[in-house]
Design a protein around this motif. Structure first.
Motif, PDB file in Angstrom:
ATOM      1  N   LEU A  45       0.819  -1.218   0.000  1.00 30.27           N
ATOM      2  CA  LEU A  45       0.000   0.000   0.000  1.00 30.27           C
ATOM      3  C   LEU A  45       0.850   1.264   0.000  1.00 30.27           C
ATOM      4  CD1 LEU A  45      -2.800  -1.038   2.518  1.00 30.27           C
ATOM      5  CD2 LEU A  45      -2.971  -0.870   0.037  1.00 30.27           C
ATOM      6  N   GLN A  46       2.090   1.196   0.462  1.00 28.60           N
ATOM      7  CA  GLN A  46       2.943   2.375   0.483  1.00 28.60           C
ATOM      8  C   GLN A  46       3.480   2.747  -0.891  1.00 28.60           C
ATOM      9  OE1 GLN A  46       5.973   1.707   3.430  1.00 28.60           O
ATOM     10  NE2 GLN A  46       4.558   1.939   5.148  1.00 28.60           N
ATOM     11  N   VAL A 177      -4.356  -3.284  12.231  1.00 27.08           N
ATOM     12  CA  VAL A 177      -3.982  -1.893  12.509  1.00 27.08           C
ATOM     13  C   VAL A 177      -3.052  -1.359  11.427  1.00 27.08           C
ATOM     14  CG1 VAL A 177      -2.807  -0.371  14.144  1.00 27.08           C
ATOM     15  CG2 VAL A 177      -4.301  -2.180  14.996  1.00 27.08           C
ATOM     16  N   ALA A 178      -2.058  -2.166  11.031  1.00 25.43           N
ATOM     17  CA  ALA A 178      -1.111  -1.731  10.008  1.00 25.43           C
ATOM     18  C   ALA A 178      -1.792  -1.504   8.669  1.00 25.43           C
ATOM     19  CB  ALA A 178       0.004  -2.767   9.867  1.00 25.43           C
ATOM     20  N   THR A 179      -2.745  -2.375   8.322  1.00 23.89           N
ATOM     21  CA  THR A 179      -3.459  -2.213   7.050  1.00 23.89           C
ATOM     22  C   THR A 179      -4.313  -0.945   7.064  1.00 23.89           C
ATOM     23  OG1 THR A 179      -3.528  -4.615   6.779  1.00 23.89           O
ATOM     24  CG2 THR A 179      -5.065  -3.305   5.464  1.00 23.89           C
ATOM     25  N   THR A 180      -5.038  -0.725   8.160  1.00 28.25           N
ATOM     26  CA  THR A 180      -5.861   0.485   8.260  1.00 28.25           C
ATOM     27  C   THR A 180      -5.005   1.744   8.191  1.00 28.25           C
ATOM     28  OG1 THR A 180      -7.446  -0.726   9.646  1.00 28.25           O
ATOM     29  CG2 THR A 180      -7.568   1.688   9.668  1.00 28.25           C
ATOM     30  N   ALA A 181      -3.865   1.730   8.891  1.00 24.50           N
ATOM     31  CA  ALA A 181      -2.974   2.893   8.862  1.00 24.50           C
ATOM     32  C   ALA A 181      -2.437   3.134   7.451  1.00 24.50           C
ATOM     33  CB  ALA A 181      -1.833   2.696   9.848  1.00 24.50           C
ATOM     34  N   SER A 182      -2.129   2.080   6.728  1.00 26.42           N
ATOM     35  CA  SER A 182      -1.603   2.244   5.375  1.00 26.42           C
ATOM     36  C   SER A 182      -2.656   2.821   4.437  1.00 26.42           C
ATOM     37  CB  SER A 182      -1.110   0.891   4.840  1.00 26.42           C
ATOM     38  OG  SER A 182      -0.066   0.385   5.644  1.00 26.42           O
ATOM     39  N   VAL A 183      -3.901   2.388   4.599  1.00 25.39           N
ATOM     40  CA  VAL A 183      -4.985   2.951   3.787  1.00 25.39           C
ATOM     41  C   VAL A 183      -5.179   4.432   4.098  1.00 25.39           C
ATOM     42  CG1 VAL A 183      -7.453   2.838   3.317  1.00 25.39           C
ATOM     43  CG2 VAL A 183      -6.126   0.728   3.513  1.00 25.39           C
ATOM     44  N   LEU A 184      -5.100   4.788   5.387  1.00 28.43           N
ATOM     45  CA  LEU A 184      -5.222   6.194   5.767  1.00 28.43           C
ATOM     46  C   LEU A 184      -4.062   7.018   5.207  1.00 28.43           C
ATOM     47  CD1 LEU A 184      -6.387   5.925   9.489  1.00 28.43           C
ATOM     48  CD2 LEU A 184      -7.735   6.690   7.519  1.00 28.43           C
ATOM     49  N   ARG A 185      -2.871   6.467   5.206  1.00 24.86           N
ATOM     50  CA  ARG A 185      -1.731   7.182   4.624  1.00 24.86           C
ATOM     51  C   ARG A 185      -1.966   7.480   3.146  1.00 24.86           C
ATOM     52  NH1 ARG A 185       1.192   3.822   8.225  1.00 24.86           N
ATOM     53  NH2 ARG A 185       2.470   5.045   9.681  1.00 24.86           N
ATOM     54  N   LEU A 188      -5.234  10.205   3.087  1.00 27.02           N
ATOM     55  CA  LEU A 188      -4.846  11.507   3.630  1.00 27.02           C
ATOM     56  C   LEU A 188      -3.617  12.064   2.930  1.00 27.02           C
ATOM     57  CD1 LEU A 188      -5.364  10.895   7.456  1.00 27.02           C
ATOM     58  CD2 LEU A 188      -6.905  12.032   5.854  1.00 27.02           C
ATOM     59  N   GLY A 189      -2.706  11.175   2.526  1.00 22.31           N
ATOM     60  CA  GLY A 189      -1.513  11.633   1.830  1.00 22.31           C
ATOM     61  C   GLY A 189      -1.838  12.279   0.503  1.00 22.31           C
ATOM     62  N   ALA A 190      -2.768  11.694  -0.240  1.00 15.88           N
ATOM     63  CA  ALA A 190      -3.161  12.283  -1.521  1.00 15.88           C
ATOM     64  C   ALA A 190      -3.790  13.666  -1.324  1.00 15.88           C
ATOM     65  CB  ALA A 190      -4.131  11.349  -2.241  1.00 15.88           C
ATOM     66  N   LEU A 191      -4.656  13.801  -0.327  1.00 12.39           N
ATOM     67  CA  LEU A 191      -5.276  15.104  -0.053  1.00 12.39           C
ATOM     68  C   LEU A 191      -4.229  16.118   0.409  1.00 12.39           C
ATOM     69  CD1 LEU A 191      -8.522  13.967   1.817  1.00 12.39           C
ATOM     70  CD2 LEU A 191      -8.335  14.812  -0.532  1.00 12.39           C
ATOM     71  N   ALA A 192      -3.293  15.674   1.243  1.00  7.09           N
ATOM     72  CA  ALA A 192      -2.275  16.591   1.746  1.00  7.09           C
ATOM     73  C   ALA A 192      -1.356  17.073   0.633  1.00  7.09           C
ATOM     74  CB  ALA A 192      -1.466  15.910   2.849  1.00  7.09           C
ATOM     75  N   ILE A 198       4.766  18.383  -1.581  1.00  5.50           N
ATOM     76  CA  ILE A 198       5.438  17.202  -1.040  1.00  5.50           C
ATOM     77  C   ILE A 198       5.522  17.218   0.481  1.00  5.50           C
ATOM     78  CG2 ILE A 198       6.782  16.825  -3.138  1.00  5.50           C
ATOM     79  CD1 ILE A 198       9.186  18.040  -1.721  1.00  5.50           C
ATOM     80  N   VAL A 199       5.456  18.395   1.092  1.00  6.74           N
ATOM     81  CA  VAL A 199       5.464  18.462   2.562  1.00  6.74           C
ATOM     82  C   VAL A 199       4.249  17.735   3.132  1.00  6.74           C
ATOM     83  CG1 VAL A 199       5.477  19.996   4.556  1.00  6.74           C
ATOM     84  CG2 VAL A 199       6.763  20.605   2.513  1.00  6.74           C
ATOM     85  N   GLY A 200       3.166  17.713   2.359  1.00  7.31           N
ATOM     86  CA  GLY A 200       1.966  17.023   2.814  1.00  7.31           C
ATOM     87  C   GLY A 200       2.183  15.547   3.067  1.00  7.31           C
ATOM     88  N   VAL A 201       3.137  14.935   2.365  1.00  7.12           N
ATOM     89  CA  VAL A 201       3.445  13.518   2.614  1.00  7.12           C
ATOM     90  C   VAL A 201       3.922  13.341   4.048  1.00  7.12           C
ATOM     91  CG1 VAL A 201       4.834  11.554   1.891  1.00  7.12           C
ATOM     92  CG2 VAL A 201       4.036  13.199   0.183  1.00  7.12           C
ATOM     93  N   GLY A 202       4.815  14.216   4.495  1.00 10.67           N
ATOM     94  CA  GLY A 202       5.323  14.120   5.852  1.00 10.67           C
ATOM     95  C   GLY A 202       4.281  14.446   6.904  1.00 10.67           C
ATOM     96  N   VAL A 203       3.465  15.461   6.640  1.00 13.29           N
ATOM     97  CA  VAL A 203       2.433  15.855   7.604  1.00 13.29           C
ATOM     98  C   VAL A 203       1.428  14.724   7.800  1.00 13.29           C
ATOM     99  CG1 VAL A 203       0.587  17.490   8.089  1.00 13.29           C
ATOM    100  CG2 VAL A 203       2.712  18.293   7.048  1.00 13.29           C
ATOM    101  N   SER A 204       0.929  14.177   6.714  1.00 12.36           N
ATOM    102  CA  SER A 204      -0.073  13.113   6.807  1.00 12.36           C
ATOM    103  C   SER A 204       0.521  11.852   7.428  1.00 12.36           C
ATOM    104  CB  SER A 204      -0.646  12.809   5.423  1.00 12.36           C
ATOM    105  OG  SER A 204       0.381  12.390   4.536  1.00 12.36           O
ATOM    106  N   ALA A 205       1.745  11.498   7.040  1.00 10.70           N
ATOM    107  CA  ALA A 205       2.378  10.290   7.591  1.00 10.70           C
ATOM    108  C   ALA A 205       2.604  10.426   9.097  1.00 10.70           C
ATOM    109  CB  ALA A 205       3.693  10.017   6.879  1.00 10.70           C
ATOM    110  N   THR A 206       3.017  11.605   9.540  1.00 12.92           N
ATOM    111  CA  THR A 206       3.240  11.817  10.973  1.00 12.92           C
ATOM    112  C   THR A 206       1.941  11.736  11.751  1.00 12.92           C
ATOM    113  OG1 THR A 206       5.137  13.237  10.474  1.00 12.92           O
ATOM    114  CG2 THR A 206       4.198  13.401  12.681  1.00 12.92           C
ATOM    115  N   ALA A 207       0.873  12.325  11.212  1.00  8.94           N
ATOM    116  CA  ALA A 207      -0.415  12.283  11.895  1.00  8.94           C
ATOM    117  C   ALA A 207      -0.940  10.853  12.004  1.00  8.94           C
ATOM    118  CB  ALA A 207      -1.424  13.160  11.145  1.00  8.94           C
TER     119      ALA A 207
END
Length: 306
Positions: A45-46, A177-185, A188-192, A198-207
């Motif tokens: 998923l990453q 948990v890992a699968t759900t987190a990867s889907v959220l990344r 949320l990463g695409a929206l960020a 590209i900073v949005g990748v770091g913001v979304s991943a950290t959240a």
């Protein structure tokens, strides 16, 4: 050696009848598949980063993201070493819930203290450090490296919780948990990226990693009555020191906005030092310096001659 192989297959239920035992294969797969899927599914998923970032920001942005991720992975090296040591230790103590809870708490406290004292100052030093060492063109990824470094520090602590989940036989829970987190990344990463580049990748991943850390600590604490309030102990250092880091960076940029990156970093480091010392004076949460002194004393005791 031949006798050892015979004993191994006999323990697995194999008998020399020339027939393939599907029941044995099913038992082995039922036990081991969750450990494998925990690494396979998030890795698959990453793969969204090159696709989304390349589509929205171009191929140069993909290179910056990959470079920033590699540079910020230093804390993960610590996590890899700790996980290899923690897993067998946690496995041996599953029957002694008191000793296990104390060992897990101590491990998390000391690793969190080391990271929360070192990583914030490293984050402050990155903007002036990157263009000097790597060149000016890489300075575009400075903010992204900062976010990835913070995320990596949380993943280092999360690795200890993962070891406990696996040692207690709850790899399936960890996989969900890992699968759900990867889907959220991905989502949320695409929206960020659409809003912040590209900073949005770091913001979304950290959240997402921060949320995943809390959920994992919550799940681990529910299975051991001696691990109550574990999620608070896990989250408190990152939340408080993270807030102090943000305050120090914001103050330095407002006060020294016309000065260079080095001056801003020095001011931010000084402000952060004062804020951390003030936090230590209140001692409402984890004492970072106290845990650091405990680590030093432990190392000295081990090196001392008998």
């Amino acid at each position: 050696r031949d006798r050892g192989m015979v004993m191994f297959w006999a323990a697995a239920g194999w008998r020399p009848r020339g027939a393939f035992r599907w029941d044995i294969v099913k038992r082995l797969l039922a036990f081991g598949i969750w450990f494998q899927l925990t690494g396979i599914i998030p890795a698959a998923l990453q793969g969204w980063i090159p696709l989304v970032v390349g589509r929205m920001e171009g191929k140069d942005a993909v290179g910056l993201v990959n470079w920033a991720s590699a540079l910020a992975s230093v804390p993960l090296a610590l996590s890899s070493v700790l996980t290899r040591v923690a897993y067998p230790a946690y496995s041996r103590m599953q029957q002694d819930t008191v000793a296990l809870s104390e060992y897990l708490r101590t491990s998390i406290r000391r690793v969190s203290a080391l990271l929360c004292l070192a990583i914030p100052f490293g984050v402050i030093a990155l903007p002036p450090f990157i263009p000097v060492v790597f060149g000016e063109r890489w300075s575009l990824a400075s903010a992204l490296v900062q976010w990835f470094t913070i995320e990596a520090s949380m993943q280092a602590v999360q690795g200890l919780l993962h070891s406990q989940q696996h040692a207690s036989g709850h790899a399936k829970e960890r996989m969900y948990v890992a699968t759900t987190a990867s889907v959220l990344r991905f989502g949320l990463g695409a929206l960020a990226v659409m809003h912040w580049g590209i900073v949005g990748v770091g913001v979304s991943a950290t959240a997402v990693t921060l949320t995943e850390l809390w959920v994992t600590a919550r799940l681990v604490s529910r299975r051991n009555p001696h691990l109550s309030r574990l999620e608070f102990e896990v989250m408190e250092p990152f939340l408080t020191v993270g807030a102090l880091l943000a305050l120090a960076l914001g103050f330095s940029r407002l006060a020294m906005g016309q000065d260079g990156l080095l001056v801003q970093a020095l001011v931010a480091a000084g402000v952060l030092t004062a804020l951390v010392l003030a936090r230590e004076g209140t001692r409402r949460g984890l004492s970072l310096l106290g845990e650091l002194r405990a680590v030093v004393q432990h190392l000295r005791a081990r090196r001392a001659p008998p």
